[in-house]
Design an enzyme around this catalytic site. Structure first.
Site, mmCIF file in Angstrom:
data_model
loop_
_atom_site.group_PDB
_atom_site.id
_atom_site.type_symbol
_atom_site.label_atom_id
_atom_site.label_comp_id
_atom_site.label_asym_id
_atom_site.label_seq_id
_atom_site.Cartn_x
_atom_site.Cartn_y
_atom_site.Cartn_z
ATOM 1 N N GLU A 430 17.502 1.177 11.392
ATOM 2 C CA GLU A 430 16.507 0.249 10.855
ATOM 3 C C GLU A 430 16.673 0.171 9.339
ATOM 4 O OE1 GLU A 430 12.425 0.883 12.067
ATOM 5 O OE2 GLU A 430 11.672 0.266 10.107
ATOM 6 N N GLU A 435 8.692 -3.568 2.496
ATOM 7 C CA GLU A 435 7.410 -3.269 3.126
ATOM 8 C C GLU A 435 6.357 -3.152 2.028
ATOM 9 O OE1 GLU A 435 7.540 -0.630 6.950
ATOM 10 O OE2 GLU A 435 8.865 0.294 5.470
#
Length: 549
Positions: A430, A435
């Site tokens: 990932e 974020e």
């Protein structure tokens, strides 16, 4: 007829004047070899630089042609023909790279009997040039006769763009016998007519393990290498070698919307040496069409700006690129939202960026009555993925985004390895490009999750925007190759990690294609739940997603 016995003094004088005008450029034909379909006088006379000698075809033979082998490919610009009186009314200028398959560069008509000079502008990269006489001028009872045939062009370099047409390969390997498309030339390579700009042909039915080979002449310069591709499926991959060394890494061909819906993949600028080179296109996985490969040098000594090999500018929500994931099971983080099947996403114009943008909207409402892991869902939102549609290995991945900002919000722009269904998370890998969590109003984060370093991963970096995350658009990006990954916000490199540093914690699992995810989560183990200060709806605005390789 009297003209057959003239000493050609007047014609020679005109020819010498014309040649002197062209002397500022190199006549490529003078270093070449000539052949002809028929010859009463030798074909070599037409390229010997002597205005008193000529090539003559056999009398009254239509069509007749003379062919010049330049010895290598050149970017052609013009052909000059100094005709003797026995000339053509209608003729073609043809180009080829193998001497067997010909492209029409120009068709000339209306020629009249008598000595004349024709200058024909042409374009294309070819080794062989042919004058193909179709019909003789009125009064010409003989054949076709040329004092001198001159060819002008460049071997490459600054200001010269060289395009290798896919069908003009000099060598190739194809996994199946025969030309499935049945067009242009014989052999095992599959060729069909193209509807791309300019028409012509393209190579199709491409399979893994196949390759196409070309020759090209370049000056020392910095080049971008572009490839024109189309696919109705996606998943194609290829590399480009120069003299056996890879110069363009894995190019990923997504679903372009059809087998004749063309897009251009463009490399980062690369410095290449002068000389004649062998170019090979090597296919790792098929299901795409190839029209051409183009070498474009820098302009005025500067590198040309790279163009994205794939992008979504979000004029629509393209189902060929994105899928809505749905559900309210917590998504492994005790998140509170239910992801709907498109009800929480739309396109709108944003004057701040003067373009259409994708809007993902998180709402404190549930009109459809969705059930979540904790009961009746309190929130709805959007999660879009490009899995199985747009997947990429290596390059620069970026998006221009204006984020939501409130307590409990968790927007993200990230990537997951496309082998998720086979090996599961985190073994698939990932890459969190961006974020943001609401309790840190000015901060964004980048991270990796993989085997041995997932969840509360030690491989992460933080960037301070210097303002609230919802104040303005910012470009969030990673640059990723086989040796490491760098994170950027507005071209500020705020975090980097090398492959060897990752391998101190676990396996490097970033050597295969990844797909994109765009989502807004609400609540969960990291951001915490919304509270009395939280405001809804919250929106994430995405101007574009782009991939450079």
């Amino acid at each position: 007829m009297m003209y057959r016995n003239l000493p050609a003094l007047f014609s020679a004088l005109l020819l010498m004047i014309s040649v002197s005008v062209q002397a500022q450029n190199d006549n490529l034909a003078q270093n070449a070899t000539a052949s002809a379909s028929t010859q009463d006088l030798a074909a070599s006379n037409a390229i010997d630089g002597d205005p008193n000698t000529r090539w003559a075809s056999a009398a009254q033979t239509d069509p007749s042609h003379i062919t010049i082998d330049l010895g290598q490919q050149y970017a052609l610009s013009s052909v000059v023909i100094h005709w003797e009186a026995a000339n053509a009314d209608t003729y073609q200028i043809l180009g080829s790279n193998d001497g067997g398959n010909w492209t029409t560069l120009a068709t000339e008509t209306g020629g009249t009997f008598g000595d004349r000079t024709d200058t024909i502008n042409v374009a294309g990269n070819f080794r062989y040039v042919r004058m193909n006489g179709i019909s003789r001028s009125a009064g010409n009872e003989w054949g076709y006769s040329i004092w001198e045939l001159e060819i002008y062009g460049q071997s490459g370099g600054a200001g010269s763009v060289q395009t290798l047409q896919a069908e003009d390969y000099i060598n190739a390997y194809d996994t199946t016998a025969g030309n499935t498309g049945g067009a242009y030339r014989s052999g095992d390579v599959d060729i069909e007519a193209s509807t791309d700009d300019g028409g012509g042909y393209n190579v199709g039915w491409i399979d893994a393990g196949e390759w196409l080979e070309y020759t090209i002449n370049l000056d020392a310069d910095t080049y971008t290498v572009s490839s024109r591709v189309a696919s109705d499926i996606g998943g194609g991959q290829f590399t480009i070698d120069l003299n056996g060394s890879e110069i363009v890494g894995t190019q990923n061909v997504g679903n372009t919307g059809g087998w004749q819906s063309w897009t251009t993949l463009t490399s980062w600028p690369i410095a290449l040496p002068a000389g004649q080179h062998t170019v090979r296109v090597k296919v790792q996985s098929g299901n795409f069409n190839l029209n051409w490969v183009r070498f474009e040098p820098g302009s005025d000594g500067t590198d040309p700006a790279p163009q994205p090999m794939w992008s979504d500018e979000f004029d629509t929500i393209d189902s060929n690129s994105w899928t809505f994931e749905t559900g309210g099971w917590g998504w492994g983080n005790q998140e509170l939202q239910y992801y709907t099947g498109g009800d929480n996403a739309f396109i709108q114009y944003d004057s701040e960026v003067d373009s259409n943008v994708l809007v993902l909207e998180a709402r404190q409402e549930n009109p459809q009555g969705y059930e979540c892991w904790y009961g009746y869902c309190s929130y709805t939102s959007t999660r879009m993925i490009s899995k199985g549609k747009q997947e990429f290995e290596y390059g620069r991945m970026e998006a221009r985004i204006k984020l939501p900002q409130t307590q409990g919000i968790w927007p993200a722009f990230w990537m997951m390895g496309n082998d998720f269904d086979q090996v599961g998370w985190p073994n698939n890998g990932e890459i969190d490009i961006m974020e943001h969590v609401g309790f840190e109003p000015n901060l964004t984060h980048g991270a990796l999750h993989g085997p041995g370093y997932s969840g509360d991963t030690p491989i992460n970096g933080t960037h301070d925007l210097g303002e609230s995350a919802d104040a303005n658009y910012h470009v969030y990006a990673v640059e990723w190759d086989e040796n490491g990954i760098d994170w950027y916000v507005d071209d500020i490199n705020f975090y980097s990690v090398t492959r060897s540093e990752v391998e101190q914690y676990g396996n490097w699992v970033y050597d295969h294609p990844f797909f994109f995810l765009l989502n807004i989560a609400i609540g969960g183990s990291w951001p915490g739940e919304p509270d009395g200060t939280s405001q809804f709806p919250q929106r994430m605005y995405v101007d574009y997603v782009r991939v450079y390789q």
